[in-house]
Design a protein around this motif. Structure first.
Motif, mmCIF file in Angstrom:
data_model
loop_
_atom_site.group_PDB
_atom_site.id
_atom_site.type_symbol
_atom_site.label_atom_id
_atom_site.label_comp_id
_atom_site.label_asym_id
_atom_site.label_seq_id
_atom_site.Cartn_x
_atom_site.Cartn_y
_atom_site.Cartn_z
ATOM 1 N N LYS A 146 -23.604 34.764 10.574
ATOM 2 C CA LYS A 146 -23.462 34.035 11.833
ATOM 3 C C LYS A 146 -23.167 35.000 12.977
ATOM 4 C CE LYS A 146 -20.500 30.578 14.079
ATOM 5 N NZ LYS A 146 -19.352 29.649 13.904
ATOM 6 N N GLU A 152 -25.246 35.609 16.511
ATOM 7 C CA GLU A 152 -24.628 35.441 17.829
ATOM 8 C C GLU A 152 -24.717 36.713 18.657
ATOM 9 O OE1 GLU A 152 -20.774 34.185 16.582
ATOM 10 O OE2 GLU A 152 -21.316 32.039 16.553
ATOM 11 N N ASN A 202 -28.345 37.189 19.849
ATOM 12 C CA ASN A 202 -28.701 36.226 20.893
ATOM 13 C C ASN A 202 -28.044 36.581 22.224
ATOM 14 O OD1 ASN A 202 -29.989 33.651 21.691
ATOM 15 N ND2 ASN A 202 -27.865 33.019 22.037
ATOM 16 N N GLU A 216 -27.909 26.573 7.113
ATOM 17 C CA GLU A 216 -26.917 26.648 8.184
ATOM 18 C C GLU A 216 -27.237 27.783 9.146
ATOM 19 O OE1 GLU A 216 -24.512 24.385 8.860
ATOM 20 O OE2 GLU A 216 -25.630 23.343 7.268
ATOM 21 N N LYS A 259 -30.156 26.706 11.332
ATOM 22 C CA LYS A 259 -29.732 25.785 12.391
ATOM 23 C C LYS A 259 -29.119 26.554 13.561
ATOM 24 C CE LYS A 259 -28.848 21.708 9.489
ATOM 25 N NZ LYS A 259 -27.796 20.811 8.941
ATOM 26 N N LEU A 260 -28.354 27.601 13.241
ATOM 27 C CA LEU A 260 -27.744 28.402 14.305
ATOM 28 C C LEU A 260 -28.813 29.151 15.101
ATOM 29 C CD1 LEU A 260 -25.178 29.456 15.688
ATOM 30 C CD2 LEU A 260 -25.095 31.279 13.956
ATOM 31 N N GLU A 299 -31.898 28.199 15.456
ATOM 32 C CA GLU A 299 -32.634 27.185 16.206
ATOM 33 C C GLU A 299 -31.930 26.831 17.513
ATOM 34 O OE1 GLU A 299 -35.767 24.177 16.603
ATOM 35 O OE2 GLU A 299 -35.534 26.097 15.568
ATOM 36 N N LYS A 300 -30.601 26.870 17.507
ATOM 37 C CA LYS A 300 -29.820 26.554 18.704
ATOM 38 C C LYS A 300 -29.714 27.735 19.670
ATOM 39 C CE LYS A 300 -26.859 23.201 16.297
ATOM 40 N NZ LYS A 300 -25.474 22.925 15.818
ATOM 41 N N SER A 301 -30.059 28.914 19.198
ATOM 42 C CA SER A 301 -29.916 30.127 20.017
ATOM 43 C C SER A 301 -30.978 30.153 21.112
ATOM 44 C CB SER A 301 -30.022 31.380 19.141
ATOM 45 O OG SER A 301 -29.018 31.382 18.145
ATOM 46 N N THR A 302 -30.577 30.537 22.293
ATOM 47 C CA THR A 302 -31.477 30.468 23.450
ATOM 48 C C THR A 302 -32.571 31.533 23.431
ATOM 49 O OG1 THR A 302 -29.945 31.857 24.715
ATOM 50 C CG2 THR A 302 -29.707 29.449 24.909
ATOM 51 N N LYS A 333 -35.902 33.397 17.890
ATOM 52 C CA LYS A 333 -36.906 32.535 17.292
ATOM 53 C C LYS A 333 -36.987 32.840 15.803
ATOM 54 C CE LYS A 333 -41.817 31.301 17.418
ATOM 55 N NZ LYS A 333 -43.131 31.589 18.059
ATOM 56 N N ILE A 378 -37.012 22.349 11.390
ATOM 57 C CA ILE A 378 -37.042 23.723 11.909
ATOM 58 C C ILE A 378 -38.282 24.427 11.364
ATOM 59 C CG2 ILE A 378 -35.812 25.927 12.008
ATOM 60 C CD1 ILE A 378 -33.217 24.331 11.467
#
Length: 360
Positions: free
Chosen positions: A113, A117, A120, A153, A156-157, A159-162, A165, A208
Motif C-alpha cells: 500500500k 501511495e 501516486n 485490495e 482497489k487502491l 484504481e482510486k489513485s489519481t 493505472k 477493475i
C-alpha cells in the motif's frame, strides 16, 4: 569452421555465435507468436541494446529490466516499452522512473500500500500517469502480495489513485525454473498460474480492468506460455543459454562462451588458464569446456587463474585457446564490457554491453 578468429581476440573474452543467437531469438519469437501471447524478454541476461533491438525486430512486445539504471540505458537507445520487474521504493529512483515516462513507456511493479501511495503522490506532482502491475508472490517468497483478496485490495487502491493505472499482474515463478523432473515442474507451474488467473478474474469481477498476466522464464516458458489466461512471458537466458539451463531446457542452443588461453603447464595433467573469478562465475556450477567433455575439468579457480585437470588424451599447449561454457550466463556477462560476435569463423562485430554494472 575455421578457428583462426581466436588468434585475433585477447583473452579472457566473451564470444557470441551470431547464427545460434539468431536461431534462439527466432525460436522464442515463433513460440509466442504461434500461441497468441506477447514476448517481453528480460534483458538483464545480455544487457546489450543491439540484442534487444534484434529481439524487438523479431516480434517482442517490449523488454523487462531489473534496475532503473538498466531502464535508462535501454530507453536512451530507443527502446520504448519497458517493464521494470522490481519494486521501485526510494524517492530518487521514483523520480528517475517518472523522468523516463516523459519520453518512453516505463512500467513498474508494486506489492505494498505504501509503495502505491508514494508512486501516486510523486506522479501527481509531475502530472504523469504511471502504469503499474501488481507483483504476486506465487511461491518464491522474494517479493509480492499473495494472490486473491490481498491482491484485490491493492488493485482497489490503485484504481482510486489519481495518477496510477493498473496494467495487470506480474507473476514470476522463479523457484520452479530449475526443477529437473518436467512433470513435477509442469504440475507446480500450472498450480501457480491457476492462482494468478483466478486473481485476475477476481479483480475484474470487482469492476477493475486487469488486462495482462506476465511471468515465466526460460525454465518454464513452454508451461507458463501455454497456460490459458497468461498473456505474456519474460524469458531471459534463452538468448545465450548456459550449460546449467541447457541441461534442463535443451530447446535453445548455447550461443555464448568465454574464450581463454592456456598460460602454464606446471605439472603433468594440469593446465592453467587466464580465466579466473573476474572472468567467469561459478555460483551455479563449474564451467564446462567446449569440445572436451569430461577430458578437461576445473580443479581450482582464483581471481585471475583457472587450474584444470586434463586427460592424458588431451594435447593442450601454452598459448592454445579454448572456450568455456559458463553455468550462469547472467552473472558472467555482467563481468564484461563487450561481446566478440562470430559468424562463419570470422569476427563480424564488437557489441557493447552498455548496461553492464547498472545495478541501481
Amino acid at each position: 569452421m575455421s578457428e583462426s578468429w581466436k588468434e585475433k581476440v585477447s583473452t579472457p573474452a566473451l564470444v557470441v555465435d551470431y547464427d545460434i543467437l539468431q536461431r534462439n531469438i527466432k525460436k522464442m519469437a515463433e513460440f509466442t507468436k504461434n500461441r497468441g501471447i506477447n514476448l517481453r524478454p528480460h534483458v538483464k541476461t545480455h544487457k546489450c541494446p543491439i540484442i534487444a533491438h534484434m529481439q524487438l525486430a523479431a516480434g517482442a512486445r517490449g523488454i523487462c529490466v531489473a534496475k532503473v539504471s538498466e531502464a535508462e540505458v535501454f530507453a536512451a537507445c530507443g527502446v520504448n516499452d519497458i517493464l521494470l520487474a522490481n519494486e521501485v521504493i526510494s524517492p530518487e529512483k521514483i523520480q528517475r522512473v517518472l523522468n523516463l515516462n516523459t519520453f518512453t513507456r516505463t512500467m513498474v511493479i508494486v506489492d505494498t500500500k505504501k509503495n502505491v501511495e508514494d508512486l501516486n503522490q510523486a506522479a501527481s506532482k509531475r502530472n504523469v500517469e504511471l502504469e503499474v502491475l501488481i507483483d504476486l508472490n506465487v511461491g518464491m517468497d522474494r517479493s509480492g502480495v499473495l494472490p486473491g483478496d490481498a491482491a484485490l485490495e491493492l488493485a482497489k487502491l490503485i484504481e482510486k489513485s489519481t495518477h496510477l493505472k493498473l496494467h495487470g499482474l506480474q507473476a514470476y515463478e522463479g523457484h520452479l525454473m530449475y526443477i529437473k523432473d518436467f512433470d513435477q515442474k509442469e504440475a507446480q507451474t500450472k498450480a501457480c498460474m491457476k492462482n494468478v488467473v483466478e486473481t485476475k478474474e477476481l479483480i475484474e469481477e470487482n469492476g477493475i480492468d486487469c488486462n495482462v498476466i506476465t511471468g515465466g522464464g526460460t525454465g518454464t516458458y513452454n508451461i507458463t506460455g501455454t497456460y490459458p489466461g497468461v498473456t505474456e512471458i519474460q524469458p531471459g537466458s534463452y538468448i545465450f543459454q548456459d550449460h546449467h539451463y541447457h541441461s534442463l531446457v535443451p530447446d535453445f542452443d548455447i550461443a555464448l562462451t568465454v574464450l581463454t588461453t592456456v598460460k602454464n603447464k606446471p605439472v603433468k595433467g594440469i593446465i592453467t588458464l587466464d580465466m579466473g573469478l573476474k572472468a567467469i562465475t561459478i555460483d551455479k556450477g563449474n564451467p564446462e569446456f567446449k569440445g572436451y567433455g569430461r577430458k578437461v575439468s576445473l580443479g581450482a579457480l582464483s581471481e585471475e587463474h583457472c587450474q584444470c585437470t586434463c586427460s592424458s588424451k588431451v594435447e593442450l599447449n601454452i598459448g592454445d585457446k579454448i572456450e568455456a561454457i559458463t553455468a550462469h550466463i547472467c552473472t558472467t556477462v555482467n563481468l564484461y564490457d563487450f561481446f566478440h560476435v562470430i559468424q562463419n569463423g570470422e569476427i563480424i562485430g564488437i557489441w557493447d554491453i552498455s548496461a553492464r554494472g547498472m545495478n541501481v
